[in-house]
Design a protein around this motif. Structure first.
Motif, PDB file in Angstrom:
ATOM      1  N   GLY A 211       0.815  -1.210   0.000  1.00 46.49           N
ATOM      2  CA  GLY A 211       0.000   0.000   0.000  1.00 46.49           C
ATOM      3  C   GLY A 211       0.851   1.262   0.000  1.00 46.49           C
ATOM      4  N   GLU A 212       0.268   2.355  -0.474  1.00 53.10           N
ATOM      5  CA  GLU A 212       1.001   3.603  -0.623  1.00 53.10           C
ATOM      6  C   GLU A 212       1.450   4.170   0.724  1.00 53.10           C
ATOM      7  N   GLU A 213       0.609   4.002   1.746  1.00 49.98           N
ATOM      8  CA  GLU A 213       0.970   4.561   3.054  1.00 49.98           C
ATOM      9  C   GLU A 213       2.245   3.937   3.598  1.00 49.98           C
ATOM     10  N   LEU A 214       2.322   2.612   3.545  1.00 44.29           N
ATOM     11  CA  LEU A 214       3.518   1.927   4.039  1.00 44.29           C
ATOM     12  C   LEU A 214       4.719   2.228   3.152  1.00 44.29           C
ATOM     13  N   GLU A 216       5.282   4.945   1.383  1.00 45.51           N
ATOM     14  CA  GLU A 216       5.732   6.317   1.648  1.00 45.51           C
ATOM     15  C   GLU A 216       6.483   6.369   2.974  1.00 45.51           C
ATOM     16  N   PHE A 217       5.985   5.645   3.965  1.00 45.41           N
ATOM     17  CA  PHE A 217       6.676   5.575   5.252  1.00 45.41           C
ATOM     18  C   PHE A 217       8.071   4.966   5.087  1.00 45.41           C
TER      19      PHE A 217
END
Length: 312
Positions: A211-214, A216-217
């Protein structure tokens, strides 16, 4: 000035600043022939000869050779045409001098060895056309197969590195590294393997599932570690990598062990090969493109950090 006035070689010398010996040479060669001779046999020149001599002096000071000047004086060539040709030639000389200056500055700054200095000089002496041919040969040799992805080829060609006329030391060093890189067969294979994925703009399985959130993190944590100067092979990297491996293992319902770390490294390496990332970085530098902070490659660092336990 009376057009019927005649001048001796001495008078021509005083008016033009040329030496008597030089004027005599031009006279003997027929470039500025005497108009007549005095009763005592001395050469005399009229106003046309004086003007011809002044033009000759000017063209010589501009660097023109005597054969070309003779054609101008004989009206075979116009001054404008000759001036344009010489201006173009001087542009080439200026570019070469600028390039040499840049190479010398790099050598002075880096303390380059004689071998490295020779390599830099040889590669930067290539003309713009020869440099383009070097990259064209790399692209053709890398993607010259029937099943090559047209989008990948177009992407690489659109970002052809083009060394400017007055490159900085950083651009010189980047061009030399780039020229060596594109001649390496192992790199060509890596480029062929990853360019298609990059051109398609699709995500790896690991990226799409995470996923994009992970993702980006992950990029932020890796970038922060790089800014802090944390060596991916050192013990200092453990807290960062342990945290990331744990987060990814939860997303994939896997055990955060060495096998999973190796799998993560392999997944990232398929589309983010360190040498391919280095190629794009060098292209940015050579072309003088602004480096976008969020595009700074973090994956080479991440991959090396993930493999750290295995290599230990």
């Amino acid at each position: 000035m009376d057009v019927t006035t005649l001048y001796s070689i001495g008078e021509l010398s005083r008016r033009t600043g040329l030496s008597v010996r030089t004027i005599r040479f031009y006279s003997d060669s027929g470039m500025v022939a005497p108009t007549t001779r005095s009763p005592a046999g001395y050469r005399l020149y009229d106003l046309d000869a004086l003007l011809r001599l002044e033009l000759l002096r000017t063209l010589r000071e501009l660097g023109m050779d005597l054969a070309t000047i003779q054609r101008v004086l004989d009206s075979e060539l116009s001054v404008a045409d000759v001036a344009a040709a010489h201006a173009d030639a001087m542009d080439v000389q200026i570019r070469v001098l600028r390039l040499r200056r840049s190479v010398l500055r790099v050598v002075a700054k880096r303390g380059s060895s004689p071998e490295e200095t020779k390599l830099m000089h040889r590669l930067t002496q290539l003309s713009g056309e020869e440099r383009r041919r070097l990259i064209d040969n790399f692209i053709d040799g890398t993607f010259g197969t029937m099943d090559a992805d047209p989008a990948a080829v177009a992407m690489v060609r659109a970002a052809t590195p083009d060394l400017p006329d007055d490159p900085s030391g950083e651009q010189i060093a980047a061009w030399v590294e780039l020229a060596e890189l594109v001649g390496d067969e192992d790199f060509r294979a890596r480029m062929r393997r990853t360019a298609g994925h990059q051109a398609a703009g699709c995500s790896l399985d690991i990226e799409s599932v995470a996923g994009e959130e992970l993702m980006e993190f992950t990029r932020q944590r890796a970038a922060e570690a790089m800014e802090l100067g944390i060596d991916p092979r050192s013990d200092r990297v453990a807290p960062v990598i342990d945290d990331l491996v744990r987060r990814f293992s939860e997303a994939f319902a896997r055990t955060p062990d060495t096998e999973f770390r190796d799998w993560m490294a392999q997944q990232f390496e398929e589309a983010h090969d360190p040498r391919v990332d280095r190629y794009w970085r060098l292209v940015w530098i050579v072309n003088g493109w602004q480096v976008v902070p969020n595009l700074i490659p973090v994956y080479p660092w991440l991959i090396q950090a993930l493999r750290n336990d295995r290599d230990a």
